[in-house]
Design an enzyme around this catalytic site. Structure first.
Site, PDB file in Angstrom:
ATOM      1  N   ASN A  92       0.829  -1.208   0.000  1.00  0.00           N
ATOM      2  CA  ASN A  92       0.000   0.000   0.000  1.00  0.00           C
ATOM      3  C   ASN A  92       0.860   1.255   0.000  1.00  0.00           C
ATOM      4  OD1 ASN A  92      -2.044  -1.812   0.196  1.00  0.00           O
ATOM      5  ND2 ASN A  92      -2.401  -1.516   2.391  1.00  0.00           N
ATOM      6  N   ASP A  94      -0.441   4.084   1.154  1.00  0.00           N
ATOM      7  CA  ASP A  94      -0.884   4.954   2.259  1.00  0.00           C
ATOM      8  C   ASP A  94       0.076   4.827   3.435  1.00  0.00           C
ATOM      9  OD1 ASP A  94      -1.789   2.899   4.225  1.00  0.00           O
ATOM     10  OD2 ASP A  94      -3.278   2.400   2.700  1.00  0.00           O
ATOM     11  N   HIS A 114       5.857  -0.828  -2.907  1.00  0.00           N
ATOM     12  CA  HIS A 114       5.322  -0.159  -4.103  1.00  0.00           C
ATOM     13  C   HIS A 114       5.364   1.361  -3.981  1.00  0.00           C
ATOM     14  CE1 HIS A 114       2.890  -3.992  -5.410  1.00  0.00           C
ATOM     15  NE2 HIS A 114       4.174  -4.079  -5.700  1.00  0.00           N
ATOM     16  N   CYS A 122      12.280  12.953  -7.525  1.00  0.00           N
ATOM     17  CA  CYS A 122      12.832  13.785  -8.596  1.00  0.00           C
ATOM     18  C   CYS A 122      13.668  12.895  -9.510  1.00  0.00           C
ATOM     19  CB  CYS A 122      13.691  14.917  -8.027  1.00  0.00           C
ATOM     20  SG  CYS A 122      14.447  15.888  -9.349  1.00  0.00           S
ATOM     21  N   GLY A 180      -5.207  -9.210   3.287  1.00  0.00           N
ATOM     22  CA  GLY A 180      -5.950  -8.314   2.398  1.00  0.00           C
ATOM     23  C   GLY A 180      -5.283  -8.024   1.072  1.00  0.00           C
ATOM     24  N   THR A 181      -4.711  -9.056   0.471  1.00  0.00           N
ATOM     25  CA  THR A 181      -4.170  -8.857  -0.885  1.00  0.00           C
ATOM     26  C   THR A 181      -4.660  -9.966  -1.805  1.00  0.00           C
ATOM     27  OG1 THR A 181      -2.146  -8.706  -2.232  1.00  0.00           O
ATOM     28  CG2 THR A 181      -1.941  -9.893  -0.158  1.00  0.00           C
ATOM     29  N   ASN A 206      -8.062 -12.837   4.815  1.00  0.00           N
ATOM     30  CA  ASN A 206      -8.659 -12.118   3.687  1.00  0.00           C
ATOM     31  C   ASN A 206     -10.170 -12.219   3.767  1.00  0.00           C
ATOM     32  OD1 ASN A 206      -9.281 -11.054   1.040  1.00  0.00           O
ATOM     33  ND2 ASN A 206      -7.249 -11.679   0.369  1.00  0.00           N
ATOM     34  N   LEU A 207     -10.836 -11.257   3.146  1.00  0.00           N
ATOM     35  CA  LEU A 207     -12.296 -11.279   3.102  1.00  0.00           C
ATOM     36  C   LEU A 207     -12.794 -12.484   2.312  1.00  0.00           C
ATOM     37  CD1 LEU A 207     -14.535  -9.432   4.130  1.00  0.00           C
ATOM     38  CD2 LEU A 207     -14.457  -8.201   1.955  1.00  0.00           C
TER      39      LEU A 207
HETATM   40  C1  BJW Z   1     -10.238  -7.446   2.361  1.00  0.00           C
HETATM   41  C2  BJW Z   1     -11.137  -6.510   2.812  1.00  0.00           C
HETATM   42  C3  BJW Z   1     -11.287  -6.437   4.176  1.00  0.00           C
HETATM   43  C4  BJW Z   1     -11.171  -6.366   0.727  1.00  0.00           C
HETATM   44  N1  BJW Z   1     -10.589  -7.251   4.963  1.00  0.00           N
HETATM   45  N2  BJW Z   1      -9.552  -8.249   3.160  1.00  0.00           N
HETATM   46  C5  BJW Z   1       2.597 -12.133 -15.902  1.00  0.00           C
HETATM   47  C6  BJW Z   1       2.907 -13.007 -14.875  1.00  0.00           C
HETATM   48  C7  BJW Z   1       3.596 -12.589 -13.749  1.00  0.00           C
HETATM   49  C8  BJW Z   1       3.983 -11.279 -13.614  1.00  0.00           C
HETATM   50  C9  BJW Z   1       3.675 -10.404 -14.635  1.00  0.00           C
HETATM   51  C10 BJW Z   1       3.007 -10.821 -15.749  1.00  0.00           C
HETATM   52  N3  BJW Z   1       2.849  -9.735 -16.565  1.00  0.00           N
HETATM   53  C11 BJW Z   1       3.400  -8.665 -15.972  1.00  0.00           C
HETATM   54  C12 BJW Z   1       3.918  -9.064 -14.784  1.00  0.00           C
HETATM   55  C13 BJW Z   1       4.591  -8.229 -13.778  1.00  0.00           C
HETATM   56  C14 BJW Z   1       3.634  -7.266 -13.097  1.00  0.00           C
HETATM   57  C15 BJW Z   1       2.387  -8.015 -12.644  1.00  0.00           C
HETATM   58  O1  BJW Z   1       2.360  -8.665 -11.591  1.00  0.00           O
HETATM   59  N4  BJW Z   1       1.307  -7.899 -13.391  1.00  0.00           N
HETATM   60  C16 BJW Z   1       0.062  -8.603 -13.044  1.00  0.00           C
HETATM   61  C17 BJW Z   1      -1.105  -7.725 -13.433  1.00  0.00           C
HETATM   62  C18 BJW Z   1       0.092  -9.955 -13.707  1.00  0.00           C
HETATM   63  N5  BJW Z   1       4.358  -6.755 -11.947  1.00  0.00           N
HETATM   64  C19 BJW Z   1       5.161  -5.721 -12.039  1.00  0.00           C
HETATM   65  O2  BJW Z   1       5.299  -5.106 -13.092  1.00  0.00           O
HETATM   66  C20 BJW Z   1       5.951  -5.332 -10.811  1.00  0.00           C
HETATM   67  N6  BJW Z   1       7.329  -5.248 -11.140  1.00  0.00           N
HETATM   68  C21 BJW Z   1       8.033  -6.334 -11.520  1.00  0.00           C
HETATM   69  O3  BJW Z   1       7.522  -7.431 -11.664  1.00  0.00           O
HETATM   70  O4  BJW Z   1       9.363  -6.069 -11.738  1.00  0.00           O
HETATM   71  C22 BJW Z   1      10.196  -7.177 -12.177  1.00  0.00           C
HETATM   72  C23 BJW Z   1      10.632  -8.099 -11.072  1.00  0.00           C
HETATM   73  C24 BJW Z   1      10.804  -9.438 -11.324  1.00  0.00           C
HETATM   74  C25 BJW Z   1      11.216 -10.299 -10.316  1.00  0.00           C
HETATM   75  C26 BJW Z   1      11.481  -9.826  -9.043  1.00  0.00           C
HETATM   76  C27 BJW Z   1      11.316  -8.495  -8.806  1.00  0.00           C
HETATM   77  C28 BJW Z   1      10.875  -7.626  -9.824  1.00  0.00           C
HETATM   78  C29 BJW Z   1       5.516  -3.975 -10.289  1.00  0.00           C
HETATM   79  C30 BJW Z   1       4.137  -4.017  -9.730  1.00  0.00           C
HETATM   80  C31 BJW Z   1       3.690  -2.626  -9.316  1.00  0.00           C
HETATM   81  C32 BJW Z   1       2.257  -2.664  -8.804  1.00  0.00           C
HETATM   82  N7  BJW Z   1       1.793  -1.359  -8.706  1.00  0.00           N
HETATM   83  C33 BJW Z   1       0.428  -1.150  -8.183  1.00  0.00           C
HETATM   84  C34 BJW Z   1       0.021   0.322  -8.423  1.00  0.00           C
HETATM   85  C35 BJW Z   1       0.949   1.281  -7.768  1.00  0.00           C
HETATM   86  C36 BJW Z   1       0.516   1.697  -6.404  1.00  0.00           C
HETATM   87  C37 BJW Z   1      -0.723   2.561  -6.420  1.00  0.00           C
HETATM   88  O5  BJW Z   1      -1.015   3.271  -7.386  1.00  0.00           O
HETATM   89  O6  BJW Z   1      -1.403   2.507  -5.392  1.00  0.00           O
HETATM   90  O7  BJW Z   1       0.320  -1.531  -6.820  1.00  0.00           O
HETATM   91  S1  BJW Z   1      -0.794  -2.167  -8.982  1.00  0.00           S
HETATM   92  C38 BJW Z   1      -1.810  -2.380  -7.586  1.00  0.00           C
HETATM   93  O8  BJW Z   1      -1.891  -3.809  -7.286  1.00  0.00           O
HETATM   94  C39 BJW Z   1      -1.054  -1.720  -6.420  1.00  0.00           C
HETATM   95  C40 BJW Z   1      -1.184  -2.776  -5.359  1.00  0.00           C
HETATM   96  O9  BJW Z   1      -0.152  -2.590  -4.397  1.00  0.00           O
HETATM   97  C41 BJW Z   1      -1.128  -4.062  -6.092  1.00  0.00           C
HETATM   98  C42 BJW Z   1      -1.716  -5.225  -5.352  1.00  0.00           C
HETATM   99  O10 BJW Z   1      -3.082  -5.048  -5.113  1.00  0.00           O
HETATM  100  P1  BJW Z   1      -3.740  -5.601  -3.777  1.00  0.00           P
HETATM  101  O11 BJW Z   1      -3.185  -4.863  -2.622  1.00  0.00           O
HETATM  102  O12 BJW Z   1      -3.650  -7.073  -3.732  1.00  0.00           O
HETATM  103  O13 BJW Z   1      -5.259  -5.111  -3.943  1.00  0.00           O
HETATM  104  P2  BJW Z   1      -6.468  -5.839  -4.693  1.00  0.00           P
HETATM  105  O14 BJW Z   1      -7.501  -4.791  -4.940  1.00  0.00           O
HETATM  106  O15 BJW Z   1      -6.017  -6.621  -5.843  1.00  0.00           O
HETATM  107  O16 BJW Z   1      -7.020  -6.894  -3.637  1.00  0.00           O
HETATM  108  C43 BJW Z   1      -7.646  -6.486  -2.453  1.00  0.00           C
HETATM  109  C44 BJW Z   1      -7.824  -7.723  -1.583  1.00  0.00           C
HETATM  110  O17 BJW Z   1      -8.328  -7.280  -0.336  1.00  0.00           O
HETATM  111  C45 BJW Z   1      -8.817  -8.743  -2.147  1.00  0.00           C
HETATM  112  O18 BJW Z   1      -8.236 -10.039  -2.041  1.00  0.00           O
HETATM  113  C46 BJW Z   1     -10.019  -8.639  -1.198  1.00  0.00           C
HETATM  114  O19 BJW Z   1     -10.660  -9.888  -0.951  1.00  0.00           O
HETATM  115  C47 BJW Z   1      -9.379  -8.147   0.056  1.00  0.00           C
HETATM  116  N8  BJW Z   1     -10.231  -7.347   0.914  1.00  0.00           N
HETATM  117  N9  BJW Z   1     -11.700  -5.873   1.668  1.00  0.00           N
HETATM  118  C48 BJW Z   1      -9.729  -8.155   4.369  1.00  0.00           C
HETATM  119  N10 BJW Z   1     -12.175  -5.577   4.710  1.00  0.00           N
END
Ligand code: BJW
Length: 240
Positions: A92, A94, A114, A122, A180-181, A206-207
């Site tokens: 996150n 935040d 992230h 910069c 929560g991911t 997780n939910l």
């Molecule tokens: C609750 C709840 C409650 C609700 N109680 N629970 C194909 C295969 C594999 C990888 C790739 C691929 N194609 C491309 C890639 C790589 C890509 C990727 O993964 N893409 C996917 C779409 C497939 N990844 C990247 O590009 C990353 N970099 C990278 O891989 O570099 C190379 C590398 C290789 C090896 C090692 C190291 C590096 C960079 C990823 C950057 C992600 N950026 C974001 C946006 C920026 C931040 C922002 O603007 O805020 O980050 S994307 C977005 O998703 C954000 C989040 O941090 C991230 C994850 O989301 P999260 O937190 O899981 O949220 P949700 O909405 O998906 O899920 C919410 C969950 O909460 C749900 O499960 C609900 O059930 C639950 N929930 N209410 C408990 N009350």
């Protein structure tokens, strides 16, 4: 459960959902009809910087209007009281973990893989500056004066921060907890597998079931505001 010394916790948008910050895959992952994947990329920023800056200006305001909930507070309590190793990795942007931790003495052990919504980077001089106002107006960097500030966010295709530290902690972990991911975004989605292969017990809170649920020894379903405080009580009770 075998003795636990080192814990790695991974949090995602679900932990902040009950504070009022929308998750990514809620609302079909759309913002003003753009897919989040189309806004959160370096290519999108190169194509339409104003659109991307406006998106993060809005997110910055939302972060500042939000308060930590009982799940953030419980993790801050665990961080303050846990005698063993603990690393809290958050996806996150935040600052709710830090604000919850401010109730306790010392710096919380939080790593923002992230990036951070309240930070500007910069690209001319590489300085990072705490930022609470708009970047859309194109303000100069307070360190070097260049008009080269962007949100300090890891976009798709960019390398998440401090990966060496995270993998080192995963290798040492006795317990890996994911909260929560969705397990949809890598490399964070692969942490459970890494931790498990290195011998950690793995727990998901997780939910609903996530993409990675099959990798966890145990999944508990429900809202983070209830599950996390209950789990923290368990851990601290066990340690006494
Ligand atoms: C609750 C709840 C409650 C609700 N109680 N629970 C194909 C295969 C594999 C990888 C790739 C691929 N194609 C491309 C890639 C790589 C890509 C990727 O993964 N893409 C996917 C779409 C497939 N990844 C990247 O590009 C990353 N970099 C990278 O891989 O570099 C190379 C590398 C290789 C090896 C090692 C190291 C590096 C960079 C990823 C950057 C992600 N950026 C974001 C946006 C920026 C931040 C922002 O603007 O805020 O980050 S994307 C977005 O998703 C954000 C989040 O941090 C991230 C994850 O989301 P999260 O937190 O899981 O949220 P949700 O909405 O998906 O899920 C919410 C969950 O909460 C749900 O499960 C609900 O059930 C639950 N929930 N209410 C408990 N009350």
């Amino acid at each position: 459960m075998p003795k636990v010394e080192n814990i790695v916790i991974l949090t995602g948008a679900g932990i902040s959902a009950e504070s009022g910050l929308e998750t990514f895959r809620a609302a079909d992952g759309l913002w003003e009809n753009h897919r989040v994947e189309d806004v959160a990329t370096p290519e999108a920023f190169a194509r339409d910087p104003l659109l991307v800056q406006r998106f993060y200006d809005m997110r910055r305001v939302a972060i500042m209007e939000t308060l930590p909930n009982t799940a953030h507070e419980a993790l801050a309590r665990l961080d303050a009281e846990w005698q063993g190793g603990l690393l809290l990795v958050t996806q996150n942007i935040d600052d709710l973990h830090e604000r919850a931790g401010a109730m306790y003495a010392g710096d919380p052990r939080v790593l923002h893989m992230h990036g951070e919504g309240l930070s500007a980077w910069c690209t001319a001089c590489d300085a990072r500056t705490r930022w609470t106002t708009s970047l859309a107006d194109g303000p100069p960097c307070p360190v070097c004066g260049a008009n080269a500030l962007r949100p300090d966010i890891v976009w798709f295709g960019e390398m998440p921060y401090r990966m060496d530290e995270i993998y080192a902690a995963l290798r040492e972990a006795d317990l890996f907890v994911s909260i929560g991911t969705s397990g949809a975004v890598y490399p964070a989605a692969g942490f459970v597998r890494e931790a498990r292969e290195c011998g950690a017990r793995t727990l998901e809170l997780n939910l609903e079931s996530s993409h990675g649920s099959a990798w966890f020894h145990e999944t508990r379903l429900g809202p983070a505001s209830l599950l996390v405080p209950a789990w923290v009580d368990e851990m601290l009770g066990m340690a006494r």
